[in-house]
Design a protein around this motif. Sequence first.
Motif, short mmCIF file in Angstrom:
data_model
loop_
_atom_site.label_atom_id
_atom_site.label_comp_id
_atom_site.label_asym_id
_atom_site.label_seq_id
_atom_site.Cartn_x
_atom_site.Cartn_y
_atom_site.Cartn_z
N ALA A 144 -5.31 -0.91 6.51
CA ALA A 144 -4.08 -1.54 6.47
C ALA A 144 -4.16 -2.40 7.83
O ALA A 144 -4.07 -3.85 7.87
CB ALA A 144 -2.87 -0.58 6.58
N THR A 145 -4.35 -1.81 8.94
CA THR A 145 -4.50 -2.68 10.24
C THR A 145 -5.53 -3.70 10.29
O THR A 145 -5.37 -4.81 11.00
CB THR A 145 -4.59 -1.71 11.35
N VAL B 151 1.33 -4.28 10.95
CA VAL B 151 1.49 -3.85 9.56
C VAL B 151 3.19 -3.37 9.50
O VAL B 151 3.65 -2.62 10.36
CB VAL B 151 0.90 -2.36 9.38
N TYR C 144 0.46 8.99 6.82
CA TYR C 144 0.06 7.95 7.62
C TYR C 144 0.27 8.12 9.18
O TYR C 144 1.43 8.83 9.20
CB TYR C 144 0.94 6.45 7.21
N VAL D 178 3.20 -0.97 4.00
CA VAL D 178 2.85 0.28 3.82
C VAL D 178 4.10 1.20 3.44
O VAL D 178 4.77 1.44 4.42
CB VAL D 178 1.78 1.10 4.87
N VAL E 93 -6.05 5.20 5.47
CA VAL E 93 -5.06 4.11 5.35
C VAL E 93 -4.97 3.15 6.42
O VAL E 93 -4.41 2.15 6.19
CB VAL E 93 -4.01 4.63 4.41
N HIS E 94 -4.79 3.90 7.57
CA HIS E 94 -4.29 3.36 8.65
C HIS E 94 -5.40 2.35 9.17
O HIS E 94 -5.14 1.24 9.49
CB HIS E 94 -4.14 4.24 9.86
N MET F 38 0.86 -1.20 0.04
CA MET F 38 -0.01 0.09 0.00
C MET F 38 0.94 1.34 0.00
O MET F 38 1.96 1.33 0.58
CB MET F 38 -0.81 -0.01 1.44
N VAL G 150 0.79 -7.13 4.96
CA VAL G 150 0.39 -5.77 4.58
C VAL G 150 1.98 -4.84 4.81
O VAL G 150 2.38 -4.99 5.95
CB VAL G 150 -0.55 -5.09 5.23
#
Length: 415
Positions: free
Chosen positions: A26-27, A61, A10, A38, A22-23, A5, A36
């Motif tokens: 992703a988590t 992540v 972030y 980032v 996004v946070h 990603m 994942v």
Amino acid sequence: MRVLMLSWEYPPVVVGGLGRHVHALATQLAAQGHDVVVLCRQPSGTDAITHPTVDVVSEGVRLVRVAEDPAHFVFEKDLLAWTLAMGHAMTRAGLALDSWRPDVVHAHDWLVAHPAVALAEAFGVPLVATIHATEAGRHSGWLSHPLNQQVHSVEWWLANRADSLITCSSAMRGEVAHLFEVDTADVSVLHNGIEPGGWKVRAKDVGAARRTYSPHGDPLLLFFGRIEWEKGIQDLIAALPRIRRVHRGTRVVVAGGGSQTEWLQDQARKHRVLRAVEFVGHLSDRSLAALLTAADAVVLPSRYEPFGIVALEAAAAGTPLVASTAGGLGEVVLDGVTGLSFAPGDVDGLTRAVRDVLSDPASAASRARAAKARLVSDFNWATIATDTASVYAKALVREPRVLGRPKIATGNLFT
């Protein structure tokens, strides 16, 4: 799946709602068993000595926060050069991920288009892009300056180069299809989400916020978000004198940062409500949550709003909502059910809605409870992450296409 990603923000480097989106995504993907990584950045204005590249695992992540290169590019003054430099640094970091290779690359908005395209092609995997907002939308359809046209052309390129597209609302899907000449059938709509439990506040903190911002117990309205023209704060200021005629002493707190603070202060002075409008800048999460809960209503008068994650945050705090129907806000706030709505730019409609909330707090509280209950069913991050993984799984690398430069309309792109 192995997911790479890319995002230009972030936490703790957060500019707007994109970073929180996004946070959370992703988590949640990591919690569901996906691998994942980032790629993001260090704060602007730093360099590799003060803020070197870090490669850490945070909340499941793998987070690669890339240092800025030495060149003196300033985000506010050299946006395109700064963005290209960031993309170059991200590309090098992505190619240096040891033996790890992604199954899919996911780009979040135009600022990471260049590294996302480069890495997807280098790894030979599908490119998924989420278009969070558009330059034309932010400027009401006008691309009057070279910078606007440059940003629009990068957005067009990302939308047409991606193997799969995501938007956060149906309104944004229509906007993306229209502006970038893509088929709506190729665009998935996946709403933003929220963790409702993160907005619980101690009663003493709520009381302290109320005493700070409304020391005499007057009605308290709150706007929070970016301080930009498209957020429509000027309409709330224009409505405030009329609101105060019925609800004397009503105050407005504006929380957040942006380029229009001084102009909005001039607007408050023009409407003779400067002492009733308080600009408090960025607040910590704890302070914002307390102020949210203390407010009588959150007012979101956006002229343009791809989604409106702040509406979810207000709902999570249990605060009554008054919002325009701009873009995704019309999907998040159901008029008369989870809040009260008005047309973008309609100062009279905004005035009536706020007066109704302040005049009938019982009905306002009922709508707020309905808004909070809806978070679990319609804006759950676990569901959104599962649906995003389904988009990844279905994405296929398309046959290479040669793309020319998009034509830039001389008039308004929406009319």
